[in-house]
Design an enzyme around this catalytic site. Structure first.
Site, PDB file in Angstrom:
ATOM      1  N   SER A 109       0.655  -3.695   6.260  1.00  0.00           N
ATOM      2  CA  SER A 109       0.291  -3.180   7.376  1.00  0.00           C
ATOM      3  C   SER A 109      -0.634  -2.013   7.078  1.00  0.00           C
ATOM      4  O   SER A 109      -1.510  -1.622   8.065  1.00  0.00           O
ATOM      5  CB  SER A 109       1.744  -2.557   8.027  1.00  0.00           C
ATOM      6  OG  SER A 109       2.580  -1.906   7.390  1.00  0.00           O
ATOM      7  N   ASP A 134      10.663  10.083   3.171  1.00  0.00           N
ATOM      8  CA  ASP A 134      11.509   9.286   4.394  1.00  0.00           C
ATOM      9  C   ASP A 134      10.729   9.097   5.670  1.00  0.00           C
ATOM     10  O   ASP A 134      10.390  10.007   6.075  1.00  0.00           O
ATOM     11  CB  ASP A 134      12.960   9.861   4.384  1.00  0.00           C
ATOM     12  CG  ASP A 134      13.415   9.210   5.712  1.00  0.00           C
ATOM     13  OD1 ASP A 134      13.871   8.055   5.526  1.00  0.00           O
ATOM     14  OD2 ASP A 134      13.963   9.998   6.547  1.00  0.00           O
ATOM     15  N   GLY A 135      10.635   7.736   5.923  1.00  0.00           N
ATOM     16  CA  GLY A 135       9.931   7.516   7.231  1.00  0.00           C
ATOM     17  C   GLY A 135      10.380   7.824   8.509  1.00  0.00           C
ATOM     18  O   GLY A 135       9.729   8.236   9.394  1.00  0.00           O
ATOM     19  N   HIS A 157       2.304  -8.988  11.572  1.00  0.00           N
ATOM     20  CA  HIS A 157       0.918  -8.539  11.472  1.00  0.00           C
ATOM     21  C   HIS A 157       0.102  -9.094  12.372  1.00  0.00           C
ATOM     22  O   HIS A 157      -1.032  -8.470  13.160  1.00  0.00           O
ATOM     23  CB  HIS A 157       0.398  -9.059  10.256  1.00  0.00           C
ATOM     24  CG  HIS A 157       1.060  -8.313   8.860  1.00  0.00           C
ATOM     25  ND1 HIS A 157       1.092  -8.750   7.644  1.00  0.00           N
ATOM     26  CD2 HIS A 157       1.689  -6.843   8.985  1.00  0.00           C
ATOM     27  CE1 HIS A 157       1.739  -7.842   7.003  1.00  0.00           C
ATOM     28  NE2 HIS A 157       1.941  -6.739   7.712  1.00  0.00           N
ATOM     29  N   ASP A 198       9.429  -0.430   9.797  1.00  0.00           N
ATOM     30  CA  ASP A 198       9.603  -1.682   9.113  1.00  0.00           C
ATOM     31  C   ASP A 198      10.541  -1.564   8.051  1.00  0.00           C
ATOM     32  O   ASP A 198      10.002  -1.710   6.643  1.00  0.00           O
ATOM     33  CB  ASP A 198       8.228  -2.383   8.610  1.00  0.00           C
ATOM     34  CG  ASP A 198       8.425  -3.540   7.884  1.00  0.00           C
ATOM     35  OD1 ASP A 198       9.331  -4.178   8.198  1.00  0.00           O
ATOM     36  OD2 ASP A 198       7.392  -4.048   7.314  1.00  0.00           O
ATOM     37  N   HIS A 217       7.550   2.855   6.767  1.00  0.00           N
ATOM     38  CA  HIS A 217       8.133   2.097   5.626  1.00  0.00           C
ATOM     39  C   HIS A 217       6.616   1.259   5.073  1.00  0.00           C
ATOM     40  O   HIS A 217       6.630   0.149   5.246  1.00  0.00           O
ATOM     41  CB  HIS A 217       9.050   1.151   5.852  1.00  0.00           C
ATOM     42  CG  HIS A 217      10.324   2.235   6.228  1.00  0.00           C
ATOM     43  ND1 HIS A 217      10.431   2.605   7.651  1.00  0.00           N
ATOM     44  CD2 HIS A 217      11.587   2.304   5.707  1.00  0.00           C
ATOM     45  CE1 HIS A 217      11.758   3.246   7.705  1.00  0.00           C
ATOM     46  NE2 HIS A 217      12.116   3.029   6.623  1.00  0.00           N
ATOM     47  N   GLU A 243       6.039   6.234   2.392  1.00  0.00           N
ATOM     48  CA  GLU A 243       6.632   5.299   1.530  1.00  0.00           C
ATOM     49  C   GLU A 243       7.541   6.331   0.527  1.00  0.00           C
ATOM     50  O   GLU A 243       7.186   7.224   0.004  1.00  0.00           O
ATOM     51  CB  GLU A 243       5.517   4.632   0.451  1.00  0.00           C
ATOM     52  CG  GLU A 243       6.265   3.635  -0.461  1.00  0.00           C
ATOM     53  CD  GLU A 243       7.307   2.626   0.132  1.00  0.00           C
ATOM     54  OE1 GLU A 243       8.672   2.787  -0.424  1.00  0.00           O
ATOM     55  OE2 GLU A 243       7.442   2.028   1.226  1.00  0.00           O
TER      56      GLU A 243
END
Length: 288
Positions: free
Chosen positions: A99, A142-143, A18, A168, A41, A117
């Protein structure tokens, strides 16, 4: 997928991730043109460190807890702590920003954010947490696939040329996770070559990362590929996360010089024992 970030929110890996994420956002917003951020994600975007999951592990105590207890003056670390304070002023005294919250906090009215997500429960909470923010689109998908579907980004008929992609993943595939992750970055660079890409990764035994590092070094990125790492324990055990890092592809010009002092300060504050090199910045592929 069984991973739940609520058990790990605010730990040393979140602190590193972060701090770097906010530095990337600040570099983007230094110019007036609109930018776009894709969080592949995203999790739920907001956590409570007093909740059962966080209390079960206590990981935040040696992450954000230790940093808040220190007399921190380094500018990037102060920037991060101020963001956490702003989150708590808005969401409660034990809140911790994921995030998506930090992106919403750091970016501007003209900027756009897409958060992906895959877990239905987490996606529903994420959508509820940001329902009132028209800048944020939540995608229950799906990212990795979102890189192909959502890039290059547009705001209506206008293409957005500047921005970042944060990847991530939970690393349930362990080292094999690098294959789809680096594949997504390669796809992203074809579709949106001007953007910065940040891939978070855990460190257990750093020596086993050499193969994915070699793959990352082959990425055709004009801005180069920079590894940014923090260890809190010696990287000698495959049974625990001893640190973490981010691969920064096309990082903004000068970001390495800004991150250096912040990493040094984190290396003095967060490790559990003295180590010769708790933090590291390494160019895997020099900038063109």
């Amino acid at each position: 997928m069984n991973y739940r970030h609520a058990f790990h929110a605010g730990n040393h890996a979140d602190v590193l991730k972060h701090v770097v994420l906010l530095a990337l956002c600040d570099a983007l917003t230094a110019k007036p043109a609109a930018c776009f951020a894709l969080d592949t994600h995203a999790g739920r975007g907001l956590y409570g460190l007093g909740d059962y999951a966080a209390r079960q592990t206590g990981e935040a105590d040696s992450g954000i807890g230790r940093l808040r207890a220190a007399a921190v003056e380094e500018p990037l670390l102060r920037r991060y702590l101020d963001a956490v304070d702003a989150c708590r002023a808005q969401a409660g005294a034990d809140a911790y920003p994921g995030s998506p919250w930090l992106l919403a906090h750091a970016l501007r009215e003209q900027d756009r954010i897409a958060c992906c997500e895959l877990q239905p429960e987490e996606a529903a909470v994420l959508k509820a947490n940001f329902a009132g923010d028209p800048r944020i689109a939540v995608h229950a998908r799906d990212g990795y696939g979102a890189v192909r579907a959502l890039l290059p980004p547009r705001d209506g008929d206008v293409r957005i040329n500047r921005g970042l992609v944060l990847i991530d993943p939970p690393y349930e595939l362990q080292l094999e996770e690098f294959t789809p992750a680096l594949g997504a970055i390669r796809e992203g660079l074809k579709r949106w070559p001007q953007a910065s890409y940040a891939l978070w990764y855990p460190i257990k035994q750093r020596r086993v990362l050499q193969r994915p590092f070699r793959s990352a070094a082959t990425l055709e990125a004009a801005g180069g590929v920079l590894a940014c790492e923090l260890l809190v324990r010696p990287d000698d055990s495959p049974l625990r996360m001893n640190g973490s890092g981010l691969l920064l592809v096309n990082p903004p010009w000068g970001l390495d010089r800004r991150l250096g002092p912040a990493l040094k300060a984190l290396g003095e504050l967060l490790p559990e024992a003295r180590m010769a090199e708790p933090s590291r910045l390494e160019w895997l592929r020099p900038a063109a």
